[in-house]
Write a protein that holds these residues in place. Structure first.
Motif, PDB file in Angstrom:
ATOM      1  N   ARG A  15      29.767  45.563 -29.306  1.00  0.00           N
ATOM      2  CA  ARG A  15      30.226  44.184 -29.569  1.00  0.00           C
ATOM      3  C   ARG A  15      29.247  43.433 -30.461  1.00  0.00           C
ATOM      4  NH1 ARG A  15      31.808  44.948 -24.292  1.00  0.00           N
ATOM      5  NH2 ARG A  15      29.966  43.918 -23.419  1.00  0.00           N
ATOM      6  N   ARG A  16      27.970  43.604 -30.219  1.00  0.00           N
ATOM      7  CA  ARG A  16      26.957  42.914 -31.035  1.00  0.00           C
ATOM      8  C   ARG A  16      26.992  43.418 -32.477  1.00  0.00           C
ATOM      9  NH1 ARG A  16      25.236  39.784 -33.615  1.00  0.00           N
ATOM     10  NH2 ARG A  16      23.087  39.072 -33.799  1.00  0.00           N
ATOM     11  N   ARG A  72      29.996  41.757 -34.250  1.00  0.00           N
ATOM     12  CA  ARG A  72      29.733  40.373 -34.673  1.00  0.00           C
ATOM     13  C   ARG A  72      28.811  40.337 -35.890  1.00  0.00           C
ATOM     14  NH1 ARG A  72      29.333  39.686 -28.996  1.00  0.00           N
ATOM     15  NH2 ARG A  72      27.060  39.638 -29.128  1.00  0.00           N
ATOM     16  N   TRP A  73      27.748  41.133 -35.837  1.00  0.00           N
ATOM     17  CA  TRP A  73      26.789  41.165 -36.946  1.00  0.00           C
ATOM     18  C   TRP A  73      27.465  41.657 -38.229  1.00  0.00           C
ATOM     19  CZ3 TRP A  73      25.080  45.308 -39.872  1.00  0.00           C
ATOM     20  CH2 TRP A  73      24.021  45.043 -40.726  1.00  0.00           C
ATOM     21  N   THR A  92      30.651  41.547 -39.086  1.00  0.00           N
ATOM     22  CA  THR A  92      31.567  40.521 -39.590  1.00  0.00           C
ATOM     23  C   THR A  92      30.794  39.441 -40.334  1.00  0.00           C
ATOM     24  OG1 THR A  92      33.154  40.941 -37.830  1.00  0.00           O
ATOM     25  CG2 THR A  92      33.280  38.793 -38.920  1.00  0.00           C
ATOM     26  N   GLN A  93      29.702  38.971 -39.750  1.00  0.00           N
ATOM     27  CA  GLN A  93      28.876  37.944 -40.393  1.00  0.00           C
ATOM     28  C   GLN A  93      28.236  38.454 -41.683  1.00  0.00           C
ATOM     29  OE1 GLN A  93      26.101  37.027 -37.295  1.00  0.00           O
ATOM     30  NE2 GLN A  93      27.570  35.788 -36.135  1.00  0.00           N
ATOM     31  N   GLU A 127      36.122  45.857 -42.200  1.00  0.00           N
ATOM     32  CA  GLU A 127      36.498  46.205 -40.829  1.00  0.00           C
ATOM     33  C   GLU A 127      36.513  47.711 -40.578  1.00  0.00           C
ATOM     34  OE1 GLU A 127      40.079  45.401 -37.608  1.00  0.00           O
ATOM     35  OE2 GLU A 127      40.157  44.426 -39.562  1.00  0.00           O
ATOM     36  N   THR A 130      33.046  48.875 -40.227  1.00  0.00           N
ATOM     37  CA  THR A 130      32.504  48.404 -38.944  1.00  0.00           C
ATOM     38  C   THR A 130      32.916  49.341 -37.812  1.00  0.00           C
ATOM     39  OG1 THR A 130      32.495  46.110 -39.686  1.00  0.00           O
ATOM     40  CG2 THR A 130      32.484  46.479 -37.307  1.00  0.00           C
TER      41      THR A 130
END
Length: 132
Positions: A20-21, A24-25, A27-28, A33, A36
């Motif tokens: 999950r972390r 988020r990282w 995406t930022q 995708e 990711t």
């Protein structure tokens, strides 16, 4: 974009938190995708190897795994990754059965894969490239 640095205890419950972390990282950081998803899978396999193999059953509560990654801009861009544990390398069994495919999966998802073993632990390095 800043480097992501994570340090978690070597326990299976941490795998979801790490993924999950990373999501988020990424995406930022503007990581696509699909990249990711590959990143989460490859890092998850490397971390799972550390959790399962590096510390043994008694030391699992005391062990840690570290994840570091950063985006390298260029043509192509890439996410450069380091996953480390501080346990003991255990060679793969001669007949792993249905197990033991984590490094093979990382090889399929990533480029420049390296595994370095020392008395201080194991480090897995790789990168996943994508068009800028």
């Amino acid at each position: 974009m800043p480097r992501l640095r994570l340090r978690h205890r070597a326990h299976p419950v941490e795998l979801g938190r790490i993924r999950r972390r990373i999501g988020r990282w990424a995406t930022q950081s503007g990581v696509p995708e699909d990249v990711t998803i590959d990143l989460q899978l490859a890092v998850g396999e490397a971390v799972a190897n550390g959790v399962e193999h590096a510390y043994g059953t008694e030391g699992a509560d005391d062990g840690t795994v570290e994840v570091e990654m950063e985006v390298r801009d260029g043509l192509p861009s890439a996410v450069v990754v380091r996953v480390a544990d501080h346990g003991t390398w255990r060679p793969a069994p001669q007949s792993p059965g249905f197990r033991g495919r984590g490094l093979l999966m990382i090889d399929e998802l990533a480029q420049r894969v390296q595994v370095l073993c020392s008395p201080g632990g194991t480090e897995v390095f790789f990168e996943i490239a994508y068009p800028a």
